[in-house]
Motif scaffolding. Structure first.
Motif, PDB file in Angstrom:
ATOM      1  N   GLY A   1      -4.231   3.460  -3.464  1.00 28.38           N
ATOM      2  CA  GLY A   1      -2.800   3.347  -3.224  1.00 28.38           C
ATOM      3  C   GLY A   1      -2.287   1.948  -2.981  1.00 28.38           C
ATOM      4  O   GLY A   1      -1.171   1.768  -2.490  1.00 28.38           O
ATOM      5  N   LEU A   2      -3.075   0.918  -3.319  1.00 26.68           N
ATOM      6  CA  LEU A   2      -2.614  -0.458  -3.133  1.00 26.68           C
ATOM      7  C   LEU A   2      -1.643  -0.831  -4.243  1.00 26.68           C
ATOM      8  O   LEU A   2      -1.679  -0.278  -5.347  1.00 26.68           O
ATOM      9  CB  LEU A   2      -3.799  -1.420  -3.128  1.00 26.68           C
ATOM     10  CG  LEU A   2      -4.895  -1.154  -2.083  1.00 26.68           C
ATOM     11  CD1 LEU A   2      -5.945  -2.253  -2.139  1.00 26.68           C
ATOM     12  CD2 LEU A   2      -4.303  -1.042  -0.694  1.00 26.68           C
TER      13      LEU A   2
ATOM     14  N   PRO B   1       5.355  -1.652  -9.263  1.00 30.58           N
ATOM     15  CA  PRO B   1       4.151  -2.485  -9.151  1.00 30.58           C
ATOM     16  C   PRO B   1       2.977  -1.865  -9.905  1.00 30.58           C
ATOM     17  O   PRO B   1       3.029  -0.718 -10.347  1.00 30.58           O
ATOM     18  CB  PRO B   1       3.878  -2.476  -7.643  1.00 30.58           C
ATOM     19  CG  PRO B   1       4.317  -1.100  -7.215  1.00 30.58           C
ATOM     20  CD  PRO B   1       5.517  -0.776  -8.080  1.00 30.58           C
ATOM     21  N   TYR B   2       1.926  -2.641 -10.055  1.00 29.82           N
ATOM     22  CA  TYR B   2       0.652  -2.105 -10.535  1.00 29.82           C
ATOM     23  C   TYR B   2      -0.071  -1.477  -9.354  1.00 29.82           C
ATOM     24  O   TYR B   2      -0.046  -1.998  -8.229  1.00 29.82           O
ATOM     25  CB  TYR B   2      -0.217  -3.212 -11.120  1.00 29.82           C
ATOM     26  CG  TYR B   2       0.106  -3.583 -12.548  1.00 29.82           C
ATOM     27  CD1 TYR B   2       0.295  -2.612 -13.518  1.00 29.82           C
ATOM     28  CD2 TYR B   2       0.196  -4.922 -12.921  1.00 29.82           C
ATOM     29  CE1 TYR B   2       0.583  -2.951 -14.828  1.00 29.82           C
ATOM     30  CE2 TYR B   2       0.479  -5.275 -14.228  1.00 29.82           C
ATOM     31  CZ  TYR B   2       0.675  -4.286 -15.176  1.00 29.82           C
ATOM     32  OH  TYR B   2       0.961  -4.634 -16.467  1.00 29.82           O
ATOM     33  N   THR B   3      -0.760  -0.371  -9.616  1.00 32.05           N
ATOM     34  CA  THR B   3      -1.581   0.282  -8.603  1.00 32.05           C
ATOM     35  C   THR B   3      -2.967   0.500  -9.183  1.00 32.05           C
ATOM     36  O   THR B   3      -3.125   1.294 -10.124  1.00 32.05           O
ATOM     37  CB  THR B   3      -0.991   1.634  -8.175  1.00 32.05           C
ATOM     38  OG1 THR B   3       0.277   1.427  -7.550  1.00 32.05           O
ATOM     39  CG2 THR B   3      -1.910   2.339  -7.183  1.00 32.05           C
ATOM     40  N   PRO B   4      -3.996  -0.185  -8.690  1.00 38.61           N
ATOM     41  CA  PRO B   4      -5.352   0.062  -9.189  1.00 38.61           C
ATOM     42  C   PRO B   4      -5.761   1.504  -8.906  1.00 38.61           C
ATOM     43  O   PRO B   4      -5.394   2.070  -7.876  1.00 38.61           O
ATOM     44  CB  PRO B   4      -6.216  -0.923  -8.388  1.00 38.61           C
ATOM     45  CG  PRO B   4      -5.267  -1.941  -7.845  1.00 38.61           C
ATOM     46  CD  PRO B   4      -3.970  -1.229  -7.648  1.00 38.61           C
TER      47      PRO B   4
ATOM     48  N   SER C   1       0.854  -1.184   0.000  1.00 39.62           N
ATOM     49  CA  SER C   1       0.000   0.000   0.000  1.00 39.62           C
ATOM     50  C   SER C   1       0.892   1.236   0.000  1.00 39.62           C
ATOM     51  O   SER C   1       2.111   1.139   0.013  1.00 39.62           O
ATOM     52  CB  SER C   1      -0.935  -0.002   1.218  1.00 39.62           C
ATOM     53  OG  SER C   1      -0.179  -0.023   2.418  1.00 39.62           O
ATOM     54  N   GLY C   2       0.247   2.397  -0.002  1.00 44.05           N
ATOM     55  CA  GLY C   2       1.008   3.639   0.031  1.00 44.05           C
ATOM     56  C   GLY C   2       1.680   3.959  -1.281  1.00 44.05           C
ATOM     57  O   GLY C   2       2.754   4.555  -1.314  1.00 44.05           O
TER      58      GLY C   2
END
Length: 396
Positions: free
Chosen positions: A179-180, A190-193, A151-152
């Motif tokens: 922010g996940l 990373p991917y962030t939805p 997260s963040g």
């Protein structure tokens, strides 16, 4: 032709939606009684004798055993079979008589079991039983969903995301997360939805995305039909058992409540729980919107369509506009006769100031267009106007 909203459901969940309970195993019919047993089976004795007579000379010649000795041995075997048939005849007859006597009852019991089986098959395919079976299978599949691993995230968020996030949080309290992150194998980032809908009780995860036609500062096309980065991203989330819902930016700006209704419709379809649609019954269904091609995205960037969506000139096209107008009307209506007309006029002036056109000494480059009322506002006062003064801002 691709259309927004784009709704992608993992294969496992799709199979669960179509699965049927296994049919009960049918009963075996009873075996009919055989022919009545004979005291001596003459046919068997005749066959054995017919085989032995021509065989004895051949065996005698090959083995040098006297023929008469072989004949006595074969005669003894045949005589033993005859004796066995005679001595076992009472038991064989008794068993057959019992089979004949019990067959009608076995046949009746079979018919009863057959009828019960038909009823069980019918019950197993009833809507209630099918729904129960599919729900249990769905829970089993969702238990295999791979959750986020961080997260963040520091990913940038646009204005449309911030505004739509307010609606999502309103209608899905405690289930919307920002922010996940989900790590991508062999990749540094990373991917962030844009938004993640998470139902921890069901272990249901939904990746909610907002697709813009182009990058605002540069005009570079993005999220167009066939974009490889979107295809890779979709496959990534689907493989982890996440549902993917993609809205266009225009849809979330102009029809945020209808977009929320779409999310609920997807959840209701997956879980087969239509009761959750009740609170959204008054919302209009989201109209489909054609997804743009790369060439169309370039043309949209040239026309700066993100600055001037149709609803920004006409007002929001769903219930959020009605609620906002009602709120404004209440604010303008005196609460008592004691309130002066001057106070009312002051409130009118406060609203009018927030949507007044730019003065002559204000350059166009220092103005931005409000996404709700389309008023031109100074950049330094844009956030204040959008969150506090705009008469068409959505109620949160």
């Amino acid at each position: 032709m691709s259309q927004y909203p784009i709704i992608l459901i993992p294969v496992g969940i799709e199979r669960a939606k179509l699965a049927l309970p296994p049919a009960p195993i049918p009963p075996d019919p009873p075996q009919q009684p055989g022919t009545k047993p004979q005291k001596i089976n003459n046919t068997l004795i005749a066959v054995e004798t017919a085989v032995a007579i021509p065989t004895i000379p051949i065996v005698s010649q090959l083995t040098s055993i006297p023929g008469w000795l072989l004949f006595l041995a074969v005669a003894g075997v045949i005589a033993g079979h005859v004796w066995d048939q005679i001595t076992t005849y009472p038991q064989r007859k008794q068993k057959h008589d019992h089979e004949v006597e019990s067959y009608p009852k076995k046949l009746k019991d079979y018919e009863i079991k057959k009828h019960q089986h038909q009823e069980e098959v019918k019950a197993s395919q009833s809507p209630e039983r099918v729904a129960e079976f599919r729900y249990k299978l769905l829970l089993q599949i969702l238990s295999q969903t791979v959750p986020h691993d961080g997260s963040g995230s520091g990913a940038r968020r646009g204005e449309a995301e911030a505004l739509f996030g307010n609606h999502l949080s309103r209608y899905f309290p405690s289930k919307i997360h920002k922010g996940l992150t989900l790590k991508i194998p062999d990749f540094d980032y990373p991917y962030t939805p844009d938004f993640a809908y998470i139902d921890k009780e069901l272990n249901l995860y939904i990746d909610i995305e907002i697709d813009e036609p182009y990058v605002y500062p540069t005009g570079a096309p993005t999220h167009f039909v066939g974009a490889w980065k979107d295809s890779n991203r979709n496959r990534f989330f689907l493989a982890k058992q996440w549902i993917v819902i993609r809205f266009s930016e225009e849809q979330v700006i102009c029809y945020p409540q209808s977009c929320c209704k779409t999310i609920v419709q997807v959840i209701a379809q997956v879980t087969e729980n239509n009761s959750i649609l009740n609170q959204f019954a008054s919302f209009t269904d989201l109209q489909l919107m054609k997804q743009w091609t790369e060439a169309e995205a370039i043309d949209m960037a040239a026309k700066r369509v993100r600055n001037n969506y149709p609803c920004q000139n006409k007002g929001l096209h769903d219930n959020s506009l009605i609620e906002t107008q009602q709120q404004i009307s209440l604010a303008l209506k005196p609460n008592s006769r004691a309130q002066s007309r001057g106070a009312t006029r002051a409130r009118h002036r406060a609203l009018n100031l927030s949507i007044s056109p730019p003065t002559n000494n204000t350059t166009l480059s220092s103005l931005v267009s409000c996404p709700y009322c389309s008023a031109k506002v100074k950049t330094t006062k844009f956030e204040l106007h959008k969150t506090n003064k705009c008469p068409k801002r959505p109620l949160l």
